[in-house]
Scaffold this motif. Structure first.
Motif, PDB file in Angstrom:
ATOM      1  N   GLY A  35      60.386   3.848  33.899  1.00 15.16           N
ATOM      2  CA  GLY A  35      60.005   5.226  33.668  1.00 15.16           C
ATOM      3  C   GLY A  35      59.618   5.954  34.938  1.00 15.16           C
ATOM      4  O   GLY A  35      59.268   5.338  35.951  1.00 15.16           O
ATOM      5  N   TRP A  36      59.715   7.267  34.861  1.00 17.35           N
ATOM      6  CA  TRP A  36      59.167   8.160  35.879  1.00 17.35           C
ATOM      7  C   TRP A  36      58.013   8.929  35.249  1.00 17.35           C
ATOM      8  O   TRP A  36      58.158   9.479  34.157  1.00 17.35           O
ATOM      9  N   VAL A  48      57.478  11.554  32.350  1.00 19.14           N
ATOM     10  CA  VAL A  48      58.543  12.527  32.590  1.00 19.14           C
ATOM     11  C   VAL A  48      59.823  12.085  31.912  1.00 19.14           C
ATOM     12  O   VAL A  48      60.453  12.841  31.162  1.00 19.14           O
ATOM     13  N   ALA A  49      60.224  10.850  32.159  1.00 22.47           N
ATOM     14  CA  ALA A  49      61.470  10.336  31.609  1.00 22.47           C
ATOM     15  C   ALA A  49      61.404   8.820  31.568  1.00 22.47           C
ATOM     16  O   ALA A  49      60.757   8.200  32.410  1.00 22.47           O
ATOM     17  N   PHE A  50      62.103   8.254  30.576  1.00 20.44           N
ATOM     18  CA  PHE A  50      62.105   6.802  30.418  1.00 20.44           C
ATOM     19  C   PHE A  50      63.499   6.349  30.053  1.00 20.44           C
ATOM     20  O   PHE A  50      64.197   7.024  29.294  1.00 20.44           O
ATOM     21  N   THR A  79      66.948   6.262  39.045  1.00 20.03           N
ATOM     22  CA  THR A  79      67.058   7.558  39.707  1.00 20.03           C
ATOM     23  C   THR A  79      66.654   8.671  38.750  1.00 20.03           C
ATOM     24  O   THR A  79      66.927   8.595  37.546  1.00 20.03           O
ATOM     25  N   LEU A  80      66.002   9.677  39.308  1.00 20.69           N
ATOM     26  CA  LEU A  80      65.650  10.865  38.534  1.00 20.69           C
ATOM     27  C   LEU A  80      66.265  12.074  39.229  1.00 20.69           C
ATOM     28  O   LEU A  80      65.874  12.436  40.334  1.00 20.69           O
ATOM     29  N   TYR A  93      55.134  11.985  41.881  1.00 18.73           N
ATOM     30  CA  TYR A  93      55.988  11.311  40.919  1.00 18.73           C
ATOM     31  C   TYR A  93      55.942   9.803  41.174  1.00 18.73           C
ATOM     32  O   TYR A  93      56.099   9.353  42.315  1.00 18.73           O
ATOM     33  N   TYR A  94      55.751   9.055  40.085  1.00 18.60           N
ATOM     34  CA  TYR A  94      55.603   7.609  40.169  1.00 18.60           C
ATOM     35  C   TYR A  94      56.675   6.904  39.356  1.00 18.60           C
ATOM     36  O   TYR A  94      56.987   7.316  38.225  1.00 18.60           O
ATOM     37  N   CYS A  95      57.167   5.841  39.905  1.00 16.63           N
ATOM     38  CA  CYS A  95      58.073   4.940  39.201  1.00 16.63           C
ATOM     39  C   CYS A  95      57.232   3.846  38.544  1.00 16.63           C
ATOM     40  O   CYS A  95      56.233   3.390  39.113  1.00 16.63           O
TER      41      CYS A  95
END
Length: 112
Positions: A35-36, A48-50, A79-80, A93-95
Motif C-alpha cells: 500500500g501507499w 491512498v491506494a492498495f 509504483t504510484l 507518502y509512505y510505502c
C-alpha cells in the motif's frame, strides 16, 4: 530484515504529475499486499491506494480517477502514478507492506 525504499517525490504545480516508486527487499514479495499511505501536517496517516497480491486494487475516494497503483513482482517494486495533483495531495507518502514494515517516506508538495 525487510526494507522499503521510496523515491520520486518532489515539488509539482497543481495539475501536474508525479510517479512514486517503492523498492522492497522482501522474500516472496509477490505474496504480499502493498500500500501507499500519506500523512499531511497535523493529520493522521491515511490510506491512498492498495494492491493485493493478486493484483486487485482499491483507492481512497479523494484520489480515484487520478492515481494508479501497480506492482512488478519480478523487480519487487510498487509504483504510484499520480496525475492531476492538487494542493491537498501535499503530504509525506509512505510505502507499506501489509502487516509489516514501512518505508521512510517521500515528500510530495503540490504548489504554484
Amino acid at each position: 530484515q525487510v526494507q522499503l525504499v521510496e523515491s520520486g517525490g518532489g515539488l509539482v504545480q497543481p495539475g501536474g504529475s508525479l510517479r512514486l516508486s517503492c523498492e522492497a527487499s522482501i522474500n516472496m514479495f509477490r505474496m504480499y499486499g502493498m500500500g501507499w499511505y500519506r500523512q499531511a501536517p497535523g493529520k493522521q496517516r491515511e490510506l491512498v491506494a492498495f494492491i493485493q497480491a493478486g493484483g486487485s486494487t482499491n483507492y481512497a475516494d479523494s484520489v480515484k480517477g487520478r492515481f494508479a497503483i501497480s506492482r512488478d513482482n519480478a523487480k519487487k517494486t510498487v509504483t504510484l502514478e499520480m496525475n492531476n495533483l492538487k494542493p491537498e495531495d501535499t503530504a509525506v507518502y509512505y510505502c507499506h507492506v501489509a502487516g509489516g514494515a514501512w518505508g521512510q517516506g517521500t515528500q510530495v508538495n503540490v504548489s504554484s
